[in-house]
Design a protein around this motif. Structure first.
Motif, PDB file in Angstrom:
ATOM      1  N   ALA A 114      24.438  37.803  37.893  1.00  0.00           N
ATOM      2  CA  ALA A 114      24.747  37.086  36.659  1.00  0.00           C
ATOM      3  C   ALA A 114      23.645  36.076  36.377  1.00  0.00           C
ATOM      4  O   ALA A 114      23.157  35.393  37.278  1.00  0.00           O
ATOM      5  CB  ALA A 114      26.088  36.382  36.786  1.00  0.00           C
ATOM      6  N   ASN A 170      30.483  39.755  37.893  1.00  0.00           N
ATOM      7  CA  ASN A 170      29.593  38.854  38.608  1.00  0.00           C
ATOM      8  C   ASN A 170      29.518  37.520  37.881  1.00  0.00           C
ATOM      9  O   ASN A 170      29.505  37.476  36.645  1.00  0.00           O
ATOM     10  CB  ASN A 170      28.178  39.440  38.687  1.00  0.00           C
ATOM     11  CG  ASN A 170      28.137  40.806  39.334  1.00  0.00           C
ATOM     12  OD1 ASN A 170      27.985  40.928  40.530  1.00  0.00           O
ATOM     13  ND2 ASN A 170      28.291  41.859  38.514  1.00  0.00           N
ATOM     14  N   THR A 171      29.459  36.455  38.652  1.00  0.00           N
ATOM     15  CA  THR A 171      29.335  35.134  38.039  1.00  0.00           C
ATOM     16  C   THR A 171      28.397  34.281  38.873  1.00  0.00           C
ATOM     17  O   THR A 171      28.219  34.514  40.076  1.00  0.00           O
ATOM     18  CB  THR A 171      30.702  34.445  37.899  1.00  0.00           C
ATOM     19  OG1 THR A 171      30.558  33.265  37.102  1.00  0.00           O
ATOM     20  CG2 THR A 171      31.260  34.060  39.257  1.00  0.00           C
ATOM     21  N   ARG A 172      27.802  33.310  38.213  1.00  0.00           N
ATOM     22  CA  ARG A 172      26.893  32.381  38.884  1.00  0.00           C
ATOM     23  C   ARG A 172      27.153  30.972  38.390  1.00  0.00           C
ATOM     24  O   ARG A 172      27.244  30.722  37.181  1.00  0.00           O
ATOM     25  CB  ARG A 172      25.444  32.771  38.609  1.00  0.00           C
ATOM     26  CG  ARG A 172      24.428  31.740  39.091  1.00  0.00           C
ATOM     27  CD  ARG A 172      23.002  32.161  38.786  1.00  0.00           C
ATOM     28  NE  ARG A 172      22.062  31.090  39.046  1.00  0.00           N
ATOM     29  CZ  ARG A 172      20.750  31.168  38.834  1.00  0.00           C
ATOM     30  NH1 ARG A 172      20.230  32.289  38.361  1.00  0.00           N
ATOM     31  NH2 ARG A 172      19.959  30.150  39.096  1.00  0.00           N
ATOM     32  N   MET A 194      27.185  27.907  33.926  1.00  0.00           N
ATOM     33  CA  MET A 194      27.890  29.088  34.417  1.00  0.00           C
ATOM     34  C   MET A 194      27.389  30.303  33.653  1.00  0.00           C
ATOM     35  O   MET A 194      27.325  30.284  32.420  1.00  0.00           O
ATOM     36  CB  MET A 194      29.401  28.938  34.230  1.00  0.00           C
ATOM     37  CG  MET A 194      30.191  30.163  34.657  1.00  0.00           C
ATOM     38  SD  MET A 194      31.977  29.935  34.434  1.00  0.00           S
ATOM     39  CE  MET A 194      32.588  31.539  34.947  1.00  0.00           C
ATOM     40  N   ASP A 195      27.016  31.334  34.381  1.00  0.00           N
ATOM     41  CA  ASP A 195      26.629  32.614  33.797  1.00  0.00           C
ATOM     42  C   ASP A 195      27.633  33.670  34.227  1.00  0.00           C
ATOM     43  O   ASP A 195      28.206  33.600  35.324  1.00  0.00           O
ATOM     44  CB  ASP A 195      25.224  33.026  34.242  1.00  0.00           C
ATOM     45  CG  ASP A 195      24.179  31.996  33.862  1.00  0.00           C
ATOM     46  OD1 ASP A 195      24.314  31.391  32.791  1.00  0.00           O
ATOM     47  OD2 ASP A 195      23.231  31.794  34.647  1.00  0.00           O
ATOM     48  N   PHE A 196      27.818  34.665  33.377  1.00  0.00           N
ATOM     49  CA  PHE A 196      28.847  35.670  33.646  1.00  0.00           C
ATOM     50  C   PHE A 196      28.345  37.030  33.200  1.00  0.00           C
ATOM     51  O   PHE A 196      27.724  37.166  32.140  1.00  0.00           O
ATOM     52  CB  PHE A 196      30.134  35.310  32.898  1.00  0.00           C
ATOM     53  CG  PHE A 196      31.258  36.293  33.089  1.00  0.00           C
ATOM     54  CD1 PHE A 196      31.990  36.316  34.260  1.00  0.00           C
ATOM     55  CD2 PHE A 196      31.570  37.204  32.088  1.00  0.00           C
ATOM     56  CE1 PHE A 196      33.022  37.220  34.435  1.00  0.00           C
ATOM     57  CE2 PHE A 196      32.597  38.116  32.246  1.00  0.00           C
ATOM     58  CZ  PHE A 196      33.326  38.124  33.431  1.00  0.00           C
ATOM     59  N   THR A 197      28.589  38.037  34.021  1.00  0.00           N
ATOM     60  CA  THR A 197      28.213  39.409  33.683  1.00  0.00           C
ATOM     61  C   THR A 197      29.344  40.359  34.071  1.00  0.00           C
ATOM     62  O   THR A 197      29.896  40.261  35.169  1.00  0.00           O
ATOM     63  CB  THR A 197      26.933  39.835  34.439  1.00  0.00           C
ATOM     64  OG1 THR A 197      25.857  39.009  34.034  1.00  0.00           O
ATOM     65  CG2 THR A 197      26.585  41.288  34.131  1.00  0.00           C
ATOM     66  N   GLN A 255      26.655  40.231  29.108  1.00  0.00           N
ATOM     67  CA  GLN A 255      26.080  39.121  29.858  1.00  0.00           C
ATOM     68  C   GLN A 255      26.186  37.860  28.999  1.00  0.00           C
ATOM     69  O   GLN A 255      25.833  37.882  27.817  1.00  0.00           O
ATOM     70  CB  GLN A 255      24.613  39.382  30.191  1.00  0.00           C
ATOM     71  CG  GLN A 255      24.383  40.649  31.016  1.00  0.00           C
ATOM     72  CD  GLN A 255      22.926  40.838  31.371  1.00  0.00           C
ATOM     73  OE1 GLN A 255      22.332  40.042  32.100  1.00  0.00           O
ATOM     74  NE2 GLN A 255      22.316  41.897  30.854  1.00  0.00           N
ATOM     75  N   MET A 288      27.688  29.981  29.807  1.00  0.00           N
ATOM     76  CA  MET A 288      29.028  30.242  29.268  1.00  0.00           C
ATOM     77  C   MET A 288      29.777  28.954  28.928  1.00  0.00           C
ATOM     78  O   MET A 288      30.589  28.924  27.988  1.00  0.00           O
ATOM     79  CB  MET A 288      29.822  31.063  30.284  1.00  0.00           C
ATOM     80  CG  MET A 288      31.129  31.612  29.785  1.00  0.00           C
ATOM     81  SD  MET A 288      31.845  32.742  31.004  1.00  0.00           S
ATOM     82  CE  MET A 288      33.278  33.315  30.100  1.00  0.00           C
TER      83      MET A 288
END
Length: 788
Positions: free
Chosen positions: A152, A685-687, A728-731, A748, A752
């Motif tokens: 992510a 997936n997340t970051r 926060m990133d999200f995929t 993606q 976020m």
């Protein structure tokens, strides 16, 4: 109809229905092929055994005379592959993703065992993070193309992927420049197929030297590649912060495969296959066309800029029976960006609102590589390459009378022709050496004019130079296994830079001790040197009767790297890595008597400072990584860094550097859900990232409001800091495997939670006050890909 005919028809229909169900239930299978070779000499290993672990019945194959293998009838999903060869340590490649549309092609380099045959007790290694380069001791790891797609926040971009690694931060959400252990992004060397290349990004060096919007070529082109953050091996010169060593993979030489991807950012087309059916020669190419204007249209990017880019990448791989392997590869990109001025002066908040710009970039590179194996212990690789860039930026500004005035014109037409060759030889199972040279012919045509502090009457030319020069590097490095578990890496890089007639001799040394199967300690040192951007050397001093070029006397900047590391593999799929480091930077250019130093260099298009080698810096910190490699459908990567980056300019005062963010923490986690016998796969997936803010110099309030433009307090350079940000990133991806093709949907979302990007203090024309500039950018990207 007669009863017997009706009965026969019913039986036939039932049989047909049953056959249809059986065909539908039959699992989809795929082929895994690849190559096994010695990771030092590149010699193909004939007769190596390759098996699919936990397959029922057991699937496997042996390598042929070229080291190639092929395993058919492999079930879809994640598979683990084990490779064995007598006299070598076995290798395990875990969690390889097998899909219906594409044959999986892998390359496995085995490490020769140091122990005598009678003493060998082999345990297969599964360390996916280990670098490909066997001469690396510390601060290095490999990354895969599959990770660039899965992580992510990666946005299919290798530069953004590595920002999740320990010791690495980024400038802002819109730029992929990487800050390694408090160093300026300009200190990173970018390499492709062993060749140093210009910063390979679209809109390169726009906001940050060393960064751009996205990497110039698609991640679909990449093979496993290495990333170094400190004390890198002797073959890498002209870098003080880090090294990206990227390689293109070879196309599938047995089957033609294609990919089409449509998304919010544009289209992506790829194809690979045999050049001639039945030969081992292959082609691979990728074309992308993207328009960020679409995102402007829907308001996702809060400005009026129009950005467009396209790129083409390719690789031809041609093995021969007696003349070695030839590879022809290339990259090319075209960028165009426009921003109109705000014609209504009552809406101007900053000077930038009255400005327009037209930016055009064309960048390319092409190389021919030849690899020749002589005997069983030696191979020679030679590469002839040419790279070039045409970078033209013109900025105009409306004055108070609404008249258009020139603000800046910058033209950089540079090219480089390089010839490099090295020989890699194994003297024994304990000692291997790699020695080589690189010659670079540098051509340049630079023309830069600009105003001073946006004052129209101050517009003048600061650089006007054309000509050529050269740079040369020699290096040698050896790996010597003192014992079965203690390895010494030693080497030296000697370089000469013709523009300023400067040379440097940089030793490198590393020691790695595998205490046992699970614990290892490493110690590494390296001296690293780097030349500056060409325009810096050609700044004119026209204060006298004759123009002078004082910056041509600058020496190369130098950095001493010291690293102490500890690795603990506390299970088959888990590891803990801790590295502590110290870096001493010497001879960095700066302005005489001032705090200004290129240690803090971010970007100055119209650079005009007169410099001396009068600055020094110190970076120290500790990086911690806790990682679970993808296994049983989930993974995580947690990294944390605490660091302190300081410098001293010619004013003699120790200060924070611009990039001394203090800390960064990342947490990535991902999970895959397999359905319908792996014919459908959902990936989530997340970051999460928490990072300190960039350092800034405060404005002089009274002077700024009086002059109605930003005037910085240089006596308090980088005393203030932007607030820390939490992003926060999200995929999410959804793959559907069919017999002859695969569909992949991906969403993606970058940033976020809508974390702000701080741009710094600026003078607000409307309010006659100083304000903090900040933008909130959330980038959602939806794409659809079909592989067939």
């Amino acid at each position: 109809m007669k009863p017997t005919n009706f009965f026969t028809l019913c039986i036939a229909l039932m049989a047909l229905l049953l056959l249809t169900q059986l065909l539908h239930a039959q699992p989809i299978i795929q082929t895994i092929r690849g190559n096994v070779y010695d990771n030092v000499t590149n010699t193909p290993l004939i007769g190596a055994t390759v098996i699919i672990l936990d397959s029922e019945p057991l699937l496997g194959a042996s390598t042929d005379i070229d080291g190639n293998f092929s395993i058919r009838n492999v079930r879809l999903g994640r598979q683990t592959i084990k490779v064995n060869y007598v006299g070598y340590e076995p290798a395990v490649i875990s969690e390889v993703l097998i899909t219906s549309a594409r044959e999986e092609v892998i390359e496995v380099g085995l490490r020769q065992s140091v122990s005598e045959m009678s003493e060998m007790i082999f345990t297969a290694y599964t360390r996916k993070d280990l670098p490909k380069n066997s001469m690396a001791t510390a601060s290095a790891r490999s990354f895969t193309v599959e990770e660039t797609r899965r992580y992510a926040g990666g946005m299919d971009d290798p530069a953004r992927l590595v920002s999740a690694y320990a010791g690495v931060t980024t400038g802002n959400l819109q730029d992929n420049a990487i800050i390694i252990r408090g160093n300026s992004p300009k200190g990173v060397s970018w390499r492709l197929e062993g060749v140093e290349i210009p910063t390979p990004h679209h809109f390169p060096n726009g906001n940050v030297a060393g960064g751009g919007i996205v990497t110039l070529f698609s991640s679909q082109m990449l093979a496993n590649s290495d990333f170094f953050t400190s004390a890198f091996p002797a073959e890498y010169g002209n870098a003080t912060a880090g090294v990206f060593d990227m390689s293109f993979r070879n196309g599938n030489y047995d089957k033609r495969e294609h990919t089409v991807q449509l998304g919010a950012l544009g289209i992506d087309l790829a194809s690979e296959g045999p050049l001639v059916q039945g030969s081992n020669a292959s082609y691979l190419f990728n074309y992308r066309y993207s328009t960020f204007g679409l995102m402007n249209d829907v308001g996702l990017i809060p400005n009026d800029q129009e950005l467009r880019y396209q790129d083409l990448s390719f690789k031809l791989n041609i093995p021969t029976k007696r003349a070695g392997v030839f590879s022809l590869w290339g990259i090319g990109g075209i960028d165009k960006a426009l921003q109109p001025e705000q014609p209504d002066s009552t809406k101007w908040k900053t000077d930038w609102d009255s400005a327009s710009f037209d930016w055009n970039v064309q960048m390319g590179g092409i190389g021919l590589s030849h690899r020749f194996i002589t005997g069983n212990q030696t191979y020679i690789k030679t590469t002839l390459a040419a790279t070039g860039i045409q970078n033209r930026m013109e900025s105009l500004m409306l004055d108070s009378n609404m008249m258009t005035r020139p603000d800046m014109f910058a033209s950089d037409n540079s090219d480089k022709i390089s010839l490099g060759s090295y020989i890699s030889h194994r003297f024994s199972s304990r000692h291997a050496n790699k020695s080589g040279f690189t010659y670079k012919h540098l051509g340049y045509n630079l023309d830069i004019s600009a105003t001073h502090d946006n004052i129209p009457e101050s517009y003048k030319n600061v650089v006007d130079e054309r000509g050529s020069s050269q740079a040369v590097e020699f290096y040698t490095q050896s790996k010597y296994n003192l014992t079965a578990n203690i390895a010494l890496n030693a080497g030296v890089n000697a370089s000469y830079f013709g523009v300023n007639k400067a040379y440097s001799i940089d030793p490198r040394l590393g020691l790695n001790w595998d205490i046992n199967q699970d614990h290892a300690v490493s110690l590494a040192y390296g001296r690293h040197s780097q030349a500056e951007e060409l325009k810096i050397y050609f700044v004119k001093d026209e204060s006298g009767d004759t123009p002078l070029y004082p910056n041509k006397d600058l020496r190369l900047s130098a950095a001493h790297h010291f690293v102490l590391g500890y690795d603990w593999n506390f299970s088959n799929n888990h590891r803990l890595k801790v590295e502590t480091y110290f870096q001493q930077i010497n001879d960095a250019p700066g302005v005489k008597g001032e705090a200004y130093s290129l240690i803090n260099f971010k970007q100055e298009w119209a650079f005009s400072h007169i410099l001396e080698n009068n600055s020094m810096g110190r970076n120290r910190g500790i990086d911690v990584t806790v990682e679970r490699f993808l296994n049983n459908n989930y993974y995580y990567l947690v990294t944390g860094s605490v660091f302190n980056s300081r410098y001293k300019g010619d004013d003699g005062i120790w200060r924070n550097t611009r990039f001394n963010k203090g800390f960064v923490a990342n947490a990535l986690i991902g999970r895959e859900f397999n359905m319908d016998d792996n014919n459908k796969v959902l990936g989530v997936n997340t970051r999460l990232t928490f990072v300190g803010g960039e350092r800034i110099s405060p404005l002089l309030v009274n002077e700024t409001t009086r002059e109605r433009r930003e005037i910085y307090d240089d006596s308090r350079a980088f005393e203030e800091q932007f607030p820390a940000i939490f992003t926060m990133d999200f995929t999410v991806t959804y793959r559907i495997n069919r017999r002859s093709y695969s569909n992949v949907w991906a969403l993606q979302v970058k940033n976020m939670l809508g974390a702000p990007m701080y741009q710094g203090e600026y003078y607000n024309i409307q309010s006659n006050d100083i304000e903090m500039g900040r933008d909130v950018v959330v980038i959602p990207t939806l794409s659809y890909k079909v592989e067939f």
